[in-house]
Motif scaffolding. Structure first.
Motif, PDB file in Angstrom:
ATOM      1  N   ASP A 105      -7.960   4.194  -3.327  1.00 42.79           N
ATOM      2  CA  ASP A 105      -9.420   4.146  -3.456  1.00 42.79           C
ATOM      3  C   ASP A 105     -10.080   3.941  -2.096  1.00 42.79           C
ATOM      4  OD1 ASP A 105     -11.603   4.249  -5.404  1.00 42.79           O
ATOM      5  OD2 ASP A 105     -12.004   2.187  -4.792  1.00 42.79           O
ATOM      6  N   ARG A 106      -9.542   3.012  -1.301  1.00 48.88           N
ATOM      7  CA  ARG A 106     -10.096   2.780   0.033  1.00 48.88           C
ATOM      8  C   ARG A 106      -9.902   3.996   0.920  1.00 48.88           C
ATOM      9  NH1 ARG A 106      -7.984  -3.351   0.843  1.00 48.88           N
ATOM     10  NH2 ARG A 106      -6.067  -2.274   1.355  1.00 48.88           N
ATOM     11  N   THR A 107      -8.748   4.649   0.788  1.00 57.09           N
ATOM     12  CA  THR A 107      -8.474   5.820   1.618  1.00 57.09           C
ATOM     13  C   THR A 107      -9.420   6.959   1.279  1.00 57.09           C
ATOM     14  OG1 THR A 107      -6.143   5.185   1.760  1.00 57.09           O
ATOM     15  CG2 THR A 107      -6.699   7.451   2.356  1.00 57.09           C
ATOM     16  N   VAL A 108      -9.695   7.181  -0.002  1.00 55.71           N
ATOM     17  CA  VAL A 108     -10.626   8.237  -0.391  1.00 55.71           C
ATOM     18  C   VAL A 108     -12.037   7.931   0.117  1.00 55.71           C
ATOM     19  CG1 VAL A 108     -11.801   9.272  -2.386  1.00 55.71           C
ATOM     20  CG2 VAL A 108      -9.312   9.107  -2.340  1.00 55.71           C
ATOM     21  N   ASP A 109     -12.423   6.668   0.117  1.00 57.17           N
ATOM     22  CA  ASP A 109     -13.732   6.307   0.689  1.00 57.17           C
ATOM     23  C   ASP A 109     -13.801   6.716   2.165  1.00 57.17           C
ATOM     24  OD1 ASP A 109     -14.743   5.259  -1.643  1.00 57.17           O
ATOM     25  OD2 ASP A 109     -14.213   3.180  -1.164  1.00 57.17           O
ATOM     26  N   SER A 110     -12.725   6.461   2.903  1.00 52.84           N
ATOM     27  CA  SER A 110     -12.693   6.836   4.321  1.00 52.84           C
ATOM     28  C   SER A 110     -12.699   8.348   4.494  1.00 52.84           C
ATOM     29  CB  SER A 110     -11.452   6.240   4.996  1.00 52.84           C
ATOM     30  OG  SER A 110     -11.475   4.833   4.958  1.00 52.84           O
ATOM     31  N   LEU A 111     -11.940   9.052   3.642  1.00 48.67           N
ATOM     32  CA  LEU A 111     -11.914  10.508   3.724  1.00 48.67           C
ATOM     33  C   LEU A 111     -13.284  11.103   3.402  1.00 48.67           C
ATOM     34  CD1 LEU A 111      -8.498  11.270   1.991  1.00 48.67           C
ATOM     35  CD2 LEU A 111      -9.026  11.508   4.424  1.00 48.67           C
ATOM     36  N   LEU A 186      -4.408  -6.414  -1.849  1.00 50.90           N
ATOM     37  CA  LEU A 186      -5.075  -5.213  -2.296  1.00 50.90           C
ATOM     38  C   LEU A 186      -6.335  -5.570  -3.081  1.00 50.90           C
ATOM     39  CD1 LEU A 186      -1.864  -3.327  -3.322  1.00 50.90           C
ATOM     40  CD2 LEU A 186      -3.444  -2.613  -1.538  1.00 50.90           C
ATOM     41  N   PRO A 187      -7.260  -4.630  -3.237  1.00 52.17           N
ATOM     42  CA  PRO A 187      -8.532  -4.938  -3.902  1.00 52.17           C
ATOM     43  C   PRO A 187      -8.384  -5.377  -5.348  1.00 52.17           C
ATOM     44  CG  PRO A 187      -8.662  -2.848  -2.718  1.00 52.17           C
ATOM     45  CD  PRO A 187      -7.234  -3.267  -2.700  1.00 52.17           C
ATOM     46  N   ASN A 188      -7.322  -4.938  -6.006  1.00 52.96           N
ATOM     47  CA  ASN A 188      -7.146  -5.236  -7.423  1.00 52.96           C
ATOM     48  C   ASN A 188      -5.680  -5.566  -7.682  1.00 52.96           C
ATOM     49  OD1 ASN A 188      -6.563  -4.443 -10.394  1.00 52.96           O
ATOM     50  ND2 ASN A 188      -8.803  -4.450 -10.306  1.00 52.96           N
ATOM     51  N   CYS A 191      -3.532  -2.620  -8.285  1.00 50.46           N
ATOM     52  CA  CYS A 191      -3.528  -1.551  -7.292  1.00 50.46           C
ATOM     53  C   CYS A 191      -2.092  -1.084  -7.045  1.00 50.46           C
ATOM     54  CB  CYS A 191      -4.144  -2.057  -5.990  1.00 50.46           C
ATOM     55  SG  CYS A 191      -4.855  -0.771  -4.951  1.00 50.46           S
ATOM     56  N   LEU A 192      -1.935   0.199  -6.746  1.00 48.91           N
ATOM     57  CA  LEU A 192      -0.635   0.834  -6.572  1.00 48.91           C
ATOM     58  C   LEU A 192       0.169   0.872  -7.864  1.00 48.91           C
ATOM     59  CD1 LEU A 192       0.486  -0.629  -3.114  1.00 48.91           C
ATOM     60  CD2 LEU A 192      -0.685   1.520  -3.556  1.00 48.91           C
ATOM     61  N   ARG A 193      -0.545   0.799  -9.006  1.00 50.70           N
ATOM     62  CA  ARG A 193       0.092   0.895 -10.308  1.00 50.70           C
ATOM     63  C   ARG A 193      -0.626   1.968 -11.127  1.00 50.70           C
ATOM     64  NH1 ARG A 193       3.218  -3.397 -11.949  1.00 50.70           N
ATOM     65  NH2 ARG A 193       2.665  -2.938 -14.114  1.00 50.70           N
ATOM     66  N   PRO A 194       0.051   2.567 -12.106  1.00 51.73           N
ATOM     67  CA  PRO A 194      -0.573   3.626 -12.894  1.00 51.73           C
ATOM     68  C   PRO A 194      -1.811   3.177 -13.656  1.00 51.73           C
ATOM     69  CG  PRO A 194       1.806   3.607 -13.223  1.00 51.73           C
ATOM     70  CD  PRO A 194       1.470   2.370 -12.461  1.00 51.73           C
ATOM     71  N   ASP A 195      -1.894   1.874 -14.000  1.00 54.68           N
ATOM     72  CA  ASP A 195      -3.015   1.392 -14.809  1.00 54.68           C
ATOM     73  C   ASP A 195      -4.131   0.768 -13.972  1.00 54.68           C
ATOM     74  OD1 ASP A 195      -1.502  -0.753 -13.997  1.00 54.68           O
ATOM     75  OD2 ASP A 195      -1.624  -1.835 -15.906  1.00 54.68           O
ATOM     76  N   CYS A 196      -4.150   1.058 -12.664  1.00 50.61           N
ATOM     77  CA  CYS A 196      -5.200   0.513 -11.813  1.00 50.61           C
ATOM     78  C   CYS A 196      -6.559   1.047 -12.288  1.00 50.61           C
ATOM     79  CB  CYS A 196      -4.961   0.910 -10.358  1.00 50.61           C
ATOM     80  SG  CYS A 196      -6.214   0.264  -9.219  1.00 50.61           S
ATOM     81  N   PRO A 197      -7.584   0.180 -12.438  1.00 48.56           N
ATOM     82  CA  PRO A 197      -8.880   0.614 -12.966  1.00 48.56           C
ATOM     83  C   PRO A 197      -9.861   1.071 -11.888  1.00 48.56           C
ATOM     84  CG  PRO A 197      -8.865  -1.772 -12.789  1.00 48.56           C
ATOM     85  CD  PRO A 197      -7.508  -1.300 -12.297  1.00 48.56           C
ATOM     86  N   CYS A 198      -9.393   1.317 -10.666  1.00 45.16           N
ATOM     87  CA  CYS A 198     -10.297   1.644  -9.564  1.00 45.16           C
ATOM     88  C   CYS A 198     -10.965   3.005  -9.792  1.00 45.16           C
ATOM     89  CB  CYS A 198      -9.548   1.639  -8.235  1.00 45.16           C
ATOM     90  SG  CYS A 198      -8.405   3.030  -8.031  1.00 45.16           S
ATOM     91  N   PRO A 199     -12.080   3.279  -9.088  1.00 40.43           N
ATOM     92  CA  PRO A 199     -12.772   4.568  -9.239  1.00 40.43           C
ATOM     93  C   PRO A 199     -11.874   5.767  -8.948  1.00 40.43           C
ATOM     94  CG  PRO A 199     -14.196   3.004  -8.119  1.00 40.43           C
ATOM     95  CD  PRO A 199     -12.857   2.336  -8.247  1.00 40.43           C
ATOM     96  N   TYR A 200     -10.942   5.627  -8.005  1.00 36.46           N
ATOM     97  CA  TYR A 200     -10.034   6.736  -7.700  1.00 36.46           C
ATOM     98  C   TYR A 200      -9.200   7.109  -8.920  1.00 36.46           C
ATOM     99  CZ  TYR A 200      -5.736   8.983  -6.065  1.00 36.46           C
ATOM    100  OH  TYR A 200      -4.664   9.822  -5.930  1.00 36.46           O
TER     101      TYR A 200
END
Length: 268
Positions: A105-111, A186-188, A191-200
């Protein structure tokens, strides 16, 4: 192809389709290693190929293409792809990634910041090409920011399941988990799991926006990820024959990339 997860069994015997017959008798882990050992041959093939002299290949007209490296790698890993695309008339854009191991999610924000600068300069949306995890991030960027991305092209990334990989990347994945637990929270917690609820993760689990095309290039002889995880319903899925690590240098794959970049863009 929808039932591929039921037959993703990395503990069982498996050999890439491109290996000679005697190699098919190897244990699965050895066969996958042999498949990826093609990388030096693929590099030499690029150096010896007539790719840059092929007058039949379509050329760009200064359009921006953002290139995103694979898991654990940075922008220098895509230097051959940068060189080929620039020679063929494209303006390549570096992702700014030093080592592609951070939160998606953080990487996509930077991209998105990088893509926005390129889009403002060009006055048009950009195309994004990513190798392996970079392809997953390209899809994520296109899903979240269709106003910036016209086409997201994946080279060997497991788009259907980020964790459909075999033995080769496993030690690095384990090291990253340990690193984040000790010194880089990590933010959540998921994070780095299949069930992460982040916007990405929410974005990539939805269909791509109509105005952004998803192209997924996959190799059945991929020794790093399960190739079935690259075949996405509704996407333009293109089969090639290469190793996973060599997708950014194999001239056969680069021909596909050039052909796909030159196709008319979606206008929805």
């Amino acid at each position: 192809m929808n039932d591929w997860r039921g037959i993703h069994r990395p503990e069982l015997h498996w050999a890439p389709s491109g290996l000679p017959g005697w190699m098919r008798g190897l244990p699965g882990w050895a066969a996958r290693g042999m498949s990826e050992s093609r990388l030096p041959v693929e590099v030499v093939s690029l150096l010896r190929s007539d790719l840059l002299r092929d007058s039949d290949l379509p050329r760009g007209n200064g359009q921006s293409v953002l290139l995103v490296p694979g898991f654990g790698f940075g922008d220098p890993s895509l230097l051959p792809l940068h060189a080929v695309l620039r020679h063929m008339g494209y303006r390549t854009v570096r992702s700014g990634i030093v080592s592609n191991i951070d939160c998606s999610d953080r990487t996509v924000d930077s991209l998105a910041d990088v893509a926005e600068q390129a889009a403002q300069r060009d006055g048009d949306r950009v195309q994004v090409v990513g190798q392996s995890r970079g392809g997953m991030l390209a899809r994520g960027l296109g899903a979240r920011r269709p106003d910036l991305v016209s086409r997201a092209m994946n080279l060997g990334g497991p788009l259907n399941d980020e964790f459909a990989f075999y033995e080769i990347p496993s030690p690095l994945v384990s090291a990253i988990y340990a690193s984040h637990r000790v010194r880089a929270p990590l933010p959540n917690p998921r994070c780095l799991r299949p069930d992460c609820p982040c916007p990405y993760m929410q974005a990539v689990h939805r269909p791509m926006p109509e105005q952004t095309e998803l192209v997924s290039v996959y190799s059945p002889s991929d020794g790093v990820i399960d190739w079935r995880s690259c075949v996405v319903p509704g996407a333009r899925n293109v089969r090639v024959e290469s190793s996973h690590l060599g997708m950014g240098v194999d001239p056969r794959v680069l021909r596909v990339v050039l052909s796909e970049l030159a196709r008319p863009l979606p206008t929805g």
